[in-house]
Design an enzyme around this catalytic site. Sequence first.
Site, PDB file in Angstrom:
ATOM      1  N   LYS A 116      77.391  21.065   8.237  1.00  0.00           N
ATOM      2  CA  LYS A 116      78.263  22.344   8.602  1.00  0.00           C
ATOM      3  C   LYS A 116      77.466  22.985   9.598  1.00  0.00           C
ATOM      4  CE  LYS A 116      81.546  25.666   7.119  1.00  0.00           C
ATOM      5  NZ  LYS A 116      82.393  26.180   5.988  1.00  0.00           N
ATOM      6  N   HIS A 118      77.550  26.927  10.001  1.00  0.00           N
ATOM      7  CA  HIS A 118      78.048  27.898   9.446  1.00  0.00           C
ATOM      8  C   HIS A 118      78.482  27.647   7.965  1.00  0.00           C
ATOM      9  CE1 HIS A 118      81.758  25.888  10.638  1.00  0.00           C
ATOM     10  NE2 HIS A 118      81.665  26.848  10.233  1.00  0.00           N
TER      11      HIS A 118
END
Length: 233
Positions: A116, A118
């Site tokens: 991921k 963010h």
Amino acid sequence: MSTSTPTSLAPYKQSFLTTSLDAGILKFGTFTLKSLRQSPYFFNAGSFYTATLLRSLTTAYAQCLISSPETPRFDILFGPAYKGIPLACCTVDKLAQLDETQYGDICYSFDRKEAKDHGEGGNIVGAPLRGKRVMIVDDVVTAGTAKREAIEKIRKEGGEVVGIIVALDRRETLPGEEGSGRSAIGEIRREFGVPVLAILTMDDIITALEGREGGEEDMKRMVEYREKFGATD
């Protein structure tokens, strides 16, 4: 037909086998495996999708961890994506229910298939792995590739893999190595020097069939399969 299991097995194994048979999760017949072997039985761990069945599975994981003399001390139960995610979360909860004193502070973690970029970012969800003793929980070991990938991820995050637990150890030789006695689980034990626990083994299933009404033919085929493909490690 009775699906009772013999008293020579541990109670949690008896209960888990009975549930697996009654729910059709453990089936007998002729099944083609990924290795193209013709197996007389098939265990579909993906079918534990109701609340009652999932509870049966994670209770068996927890009781195996609590009762096995091979269970190492661990801080985190790690579930490789995707099947391992609910197994880790629910088994941690069950461990705390069964033994709050010893397992009340046990954590869970799991990985993402893709990092991921963010929010909190990273590959790991749940407890941080750095400096922790990590036990991997998953359904089965086939060739061992997925477990090696999980071990690599855990080590990259600074964790120490201390063991693995699976639902079923088929205890059969690696494809193409019939007669060698070498199994995928045995290879992982040797390569990483960690215990690999299993709720059930092929031997347990054969033992269960000895006490099952109408299971004589299934047991005969299982014994023949073990003689041909059974592993010794």
